[in-house]
Design an enzyme around this catalytic site. Structure first.
Site, mmCIF file in Angstrom:
data_model
loop_
_atom_site.group_PDB
_atom_site.id
_atom_site.type_symbol
_atom_site.label_atom_id
_atom_site.label_comp_id
_atom_site.label_asym_id
_atom_site.label_seq_id
_atom_site.Cartn_x
_atom_site.Cartn_y
_atom_site.Cartn_z
ATOM 1 N N GLN A 17 28.620 82.040 45.728
ATOM 2 C CA GLN A 17 30.111 81.923 45.436
ATOM 3 C C GLN A 17 30.510 82.475 43.982
ATOM 4 O O GLN A 17 31.548 83.247 44.246
ATOM 5 C CB GLN A 17 30.449 80.236 45.249
ATOM 6 C CG GLN A 17 31.894 80.202 44.555
ATOM 7 C CD GLN A 17 32.220 78.677 44.806
ATOM 8 O OE1 GLN A 17 33.331 78.291 44.337
ATOM 9 N NE2 GLN A 17 31.293 77.849 45.342
ATOM 10 N N LEU A 72 21.951 96.726 54.756
ATOM 11 C CA LEU A 72 21.221 97.731 54.299
ATOM 12 C C LEU A 72 20.240 96.968 53.707
ATOM 13 O O LEU A 72 20.343 95.992 52.670
ATOM 14 C CB LEU A 72 22.039 98.657 53.167
ATOM 15 C CG LEU A 72 21.574 99.761 52.631
ATOM 16 C CD1 LEU A 72 21.689 100.906 53.689
ATOM 17 C CD2 LEU A 72 22.594 100.264 51.597
ATOM 18 N N THR A 74 17.794 97.131 51.032
ATOM 19 C CA THR A 74 17.708 98.085 49.803
ATOM 20 C C THR A 74 16.209 98.051 49.107
ATOM 21 O O THR A 74 16.337 98.580 47.967
ATOM 22 C CB THR A 74 18.960 97.448 48.622
ATOM 23 O OG1 THR A 74 18.559 96.195 48.509
ATOM 24 C CG2 THR A 74 20.217 98.058 49.338
ATOM 25 N N LYS A 75 15.486 97.308 49.982
ATOM 26 C CA LYS A 75 14.035 97.652 49.375
ATOM 27 C C LYS A 75 13.183 98.688 49.946
ATOM 28 O O LYS A 75 12.228 98.867 49.375
ATOM 29 C CB LYS A 75 13.490 96.144 49.406
ATOM 30 C CG LYS A 75 13.871 95.010 48.454
ATOM 31 C CD LYS A 75 13.152 93.724 48.520
ATOM 32 C CE LYS A 75 13.232 92.815 47.602
ATOM 33 N NZ LYS A 75 12.760 91.615 47.581
ATOM 34 N N ASN A 96 25.122 89.292 41.542
ATOM 35 C CA ASN A 96 24.648 87.762 40.991
ATOM 36 C C ASN A 96 23.500 87.537 41.720
ATOM 37 O O ASN A 96 23.126 86.180 41.872
ATOM 38 C CB ASN A 96 25.860 86.760 41.110
ATOM 39 C CG ASN A 96 26.009 86.447 42.523
ATOM 40 O OD1 ASN A 96 26.010 87.246 43.352
ATOM 41 N ND2 ASN A 96 26.237 85.303 42.749
ATOM 42 N N PHE A 97 22.477 88.419 41.519
ATOM 43 C CA PHE A 97 21.093 87.908 42.092
ATOM 44 C C PHE A 97 20.446 87.231 40.906
ATOM 45 O O PHE A 97 20.838 87.041 39.781
ATOM 46 C CB PHE A 97 20.328 89.380 42.294
ATOM 47 C CG PHE A 97 20.616 89.938 43.373
ATOM 48 C CD1 PHE A 97 20.798 89.390 44.737
ATOM 49 C CD2 PHE A 97 21.199 91.485 43.564
ATOM 50 C CE1 PHE A 97 21.506 90.203 45.695
ATOM 51 C CE2 PHE A 97 21.265 92.252 44.474
ATOM 52 C CZ PHE A 97 21.381 91.414 45.726
ATOM 53 N N TYR A 139 22.552 77.254 39.981
ATOM 54 C CA TYR A 139 23.695 76.805 40.694
ATOM 55 C C TYR A 139 24.548 75.992 39.971
ATOM 56 O O TYR A 139 24.592 75.817 38.833
ATOM 57 C CB TYR A 139 23.001 76.066 42.136
ATOM 58 C CG TYR A 139 22.393 76.942 43.051
ATOM 59 C CD1 TYR A 139 23.150 77.846 43.686
ATOM 60 C CD2 TYR A 139 21.244 76.819 43.134
ATOM 61 C CE1 TYR A 139 22.488 78.569 44.687
ATOM 62 C CE2 TYR A 139 20.576 77.444 44.355
ATOM 63 C CZ TYR A 139 21.311 78.423 44.936
ATOM 64 O OH TYR A 139 20.639 79.080 45.969
ATOM 65 N N GLU A 140 25.864 76.015 40.524
ATOM 66 C CA GLU A 140 27.157 75.274 39.942
ATOM 67 C C GLU A 140 26.670 74.130 39.223
ATOM 68 O O GLU A 140 27.044 74.069 38.073
ATOM 69 C CB GLU A 140 28.091 74.738 41.305
ATOM 70 C CG GLU A 140 29.232 73.813 40.887
ATOM 71 C CD GLU A 140 30.051 74.782 40.032
ATOM 72 O OE1 GLU A 140 30.697 75.734 40.431
ATOM 73 O OE2 GLU A 140 30.608 74.109 38.996
ATOM 74 N N ASP A 169 30.844 78.167 39.233
ATOM 75 C CA ASP A 169 30.654 79.348 40.076
ATOM 76 C C ASP A 169 31.934 80.189 40.330
ATOM 77 O O ASP A 169 32.171 81.384 39.508
ATOM 78 C CB ASP A 169 30.575 78.725 41.709
ATOM 79 C CG ASP A 169 29.140 78.503 41.686
ATOM 80 O OD1 ASP A 169 28.375 78.819 41.186
ATOM 81 O OD2 ASP A 169 28.822 77.754 42.785
ATOM 82 N N GLY A 248 44.465 66.192 25.013
ATOM 83 C CA GLY A 248 45.367 66.593 24.064
ATOM 84 C C GLY A 248 46.004 65.230 23.136
ATOM 85 O O GLY A 248 45.331 64.193 23.145
ATOM 86 N N GLY A 249 47.176 65.524 22.534
ATOM 87 C CA GLY A 249 47.600 64.694 21.736
ATOM 88 C C GLY A 249 48.349 63.488 22.528
ATOM 89 O O GLY A 249 48.911 62.287 21.997
ATOM 90 N N GLN A 250 48.395 63.840 23.754
ATOM 91 C CA GLN A 250 49.260 62.700 24.713
ATOM 92 C C GLN A 250 48.256 61.873 25.475
ATOM 93 O O GLN A 250 47.809 62.284 26.402
ATOM 94 C CB GLN A 250 50.340 63.453 25.878
ATOM 95 C CG GLN A 250 51.505 64.303 24.999
ATOM 96 C CD GLN A 250 50.992 65.754 24.714
ATOM 97 O OE1 GLN A 250 49.900 66.268 25.085
ATOM 98 N NE2 GLN A 250 51.424 66.190 23.576
ATOM 99 N N GLN A 273 53.962 61.244 26.808
ATOM 100 C CA GLN A 273 54.244 62.485 25.979
ATOM 101 C C GLN A 273 55.161 62.027 24.843
ATOM 102 O O GLN A 273 56.119 61.072 25.054
ATOM 103 C CB GLN A 273 54.903 63.486 26.741
ATOM 104 C CG GLN A 273 54.797 65.077 25.962
ATOM 105 C CD GLN A 273 55.689 66.041 26.977
ATOM 106 O OE1 GLN A 273 56.327 65.659 27.672
ATOM 107 N NE2 GLN A 273 55.580 67.166 26.194
#
Ligand code: COA
Length: 416
Positions: A17, A72, A74-75, A96-97, A139-140, A169, A248-250, A273
């Site tokens: 991902q 392909l 690639t090795k 992202n290997f 992983y995530e 991810d 936040g402030g609210q 708010q």
């Protein structure tokens, strides 16, 4: 209409991902994205959680639209030779290997820079280079834990909790896309490529910025007044989980609406708010609260904020989440219904804006996906189907100058 990234050629060596989300975004904006995949299997998500036998899973189709697929190995030397040709004429390589995989394949940063000094090499890893965990595959959810999201999400009496949003991810992919575009602008000035690296831990932490703010405030004053633990509960020396409190402030909270007993999503998010206090009191039929010193200021309200939320819930009891928001919006109160995936998928506004799109696919029929969340005045990103495995292999090889006979030979030796 020409798209801003037309003419930018990207080798998409990504899977799962984080990487695919990045290259998909660049493809929407016009880049020529060539996804390099292992012959026979391809990206693992093609097969993960399939809902239609023999058709690419939604996990794959929803993260790889607008791309080409080149198979392909690639090795193998023949595959490496093809990849080297592609590298020489590409602008960006994204990967992202797991740690070290590209080096083991023979394509270290130094080698890539030697093959094409103008190329930008963009990587996602779980942890940044030199980090004491930089050898870990990630992983995530691992990233959400390592980046501070899990320890600060959930309820104080429950365990650390993972968000459904892909903070590790897709969020990392978006950071990488910003890095790539920055490096492309940099290259226009220097003529040189560079390495762009984003770690999933860093990207999660970047989104947890306000929790690091809170850690420092806690260390200084010993409490965090916007958290439900204040003023009656206990604080330790680390930022606690604050349930559904506003960051936040609210002050804000998820509140029950009509039907919550049977519908797990009959809720709204309600924010108090500061300047909306008067309209809130009017909307609730509590005008006496407007100037009551026990309610008038945010500070005065905080000790009994849950009593106030309880009063709002009583007011919501006979209103659906949609009816409630329709009333509250007239009083300028920041709020929203808690929407389900089903409601979002069918939301006419999201369909009209192109945020939810239906994409025709050769094998699946049509499927829904999330289109570009970024809108431009001069361009409407169009989402096209994800490629079948190896769909563009011949086209890409021919573009690299391989003859029909060469392509046939490459197929014979199973390099493509
Ligand atoms: N031809 C031949 N080999 C290929 C190939 C191709 N076209 N494409 C990939 N490979 C090989 C790689 O060379 C590598 O081989 P090696 O380990 O023998 O060197 C292998 O396939 C891929 O390894 P890896 O990326 O480690 O896959 P994995 O399935 O074991 O791990 C992850 C998956 C996601 C955990 C890991 O890739 C990772 O940590 N990535 C970085 C962080 C990340 O992006 N995670 C989030 C994903 S959403």
């Amino acid at each position: 209409m020409t798209k801003p990234l037309e003419g930018i050629k990207i080798i998409d060596f990504t899977h799962v991902q984080a990487g695919p989300a990045c290259t998909q975004l660049l493809a929407w904006f016009g880049a020529d994205v060539i996804k390099v995949e292992r012959p026979g299997s391809g990206d693992v998500t093609r097969n993960q959680l399939r809902d239609i036998p023999d058709a690419d899973a939604l996990y794959f189709t929803m993260l790889n639209s607008n791309k080409k697929s080149l198979t392909l190995d690639t090795k193998k030397p023949e595959g490496k030779e093809v990849l080297e040709k592609l590298i020489r004429e590409s602008d960006v390589l994204v990967e992202n290997f797991g740690p070290g995989a590209l080096d083991r394949m023979g394509f270290s940063w130094e080698r890539l820079n030697e093959l094409n000094p103008k190329m930008i090499v963009a990587s996602v890893k779980g942890f940044s280079d030199g980090h004491h965990y930089d050898d870990l595959k990630v992983y995530e959810n691992v990233a959400q834990c390592a980046g501070g999201a899990a320890s600060t999400t959930g309820f104080w009496d429950g365990p650390p909790t993972i968000s459904a949003a892909a903070l590790g991810d897709s969020n990392t992919g978006m950071h990488l896309a910003i890095g790539i575009l920055t490096a492309l602008i940099g290259r226009d000035k220097t003529g040189k490529g560079q390495k762009v690296a984003v770690s999933m831990q860093d990207s999660v932490l970047n989104l947890c910025r306000v929790k690091l703010r809170d850690q420092q405030r806690l260390e200084r004053v010993g409490y965090l007044e916007e958290y439900p633990q204040y003023p009656h509960g206990e604080f330790s020396d680390v930022v606690p989980r604050g349930g559904n409190a506003g960051g936040g402030g609210q002050p804000g909270w998820v509140l029950k609406c009509k039907g919550w007993e049977t519908d797990p999503n009959a809720y709204i998010y309600f924010t108090i708010q500061g300047h909306a206090w008067e309209p809130i009191c009017k909307a609730l039929g509590k005008p006496e609260w407007i100037n009551d010193p026990a309610y008038k200021t945010a500070e005065a309200r905080q000790p009994h904020i849950f009593e106030i939320f309880g009063t709002i819930e009583a007011w919501l009891a006979d209103k659906t989440k949609f009816e409630a928001v329709d009333i509250l919006r007239k009083f300028d109160i920041p709020c929203a219904p808690v929407l389900t995936m089903k409601e979002l998928a069918n939301d006419p506004s999201l369909r009209a804006s192109g945020t939810i799109v239906e994409v025709p696919h050769k094998k699946r029929g049509s499927y829904l996906t999330v289109g570009s969340p970024i809108k431009f005045s001069d361009m409407k990103p169009e989402v096209t189907a994800s490629p079948l495995l190896g769909e563009h292999t011949d086209e890409v090889l021919a573009g690299l100058g391989y003859s029909r006979q060469d392509i046939f030979n490459l197929r014979e030796i199973k390099a493509v």
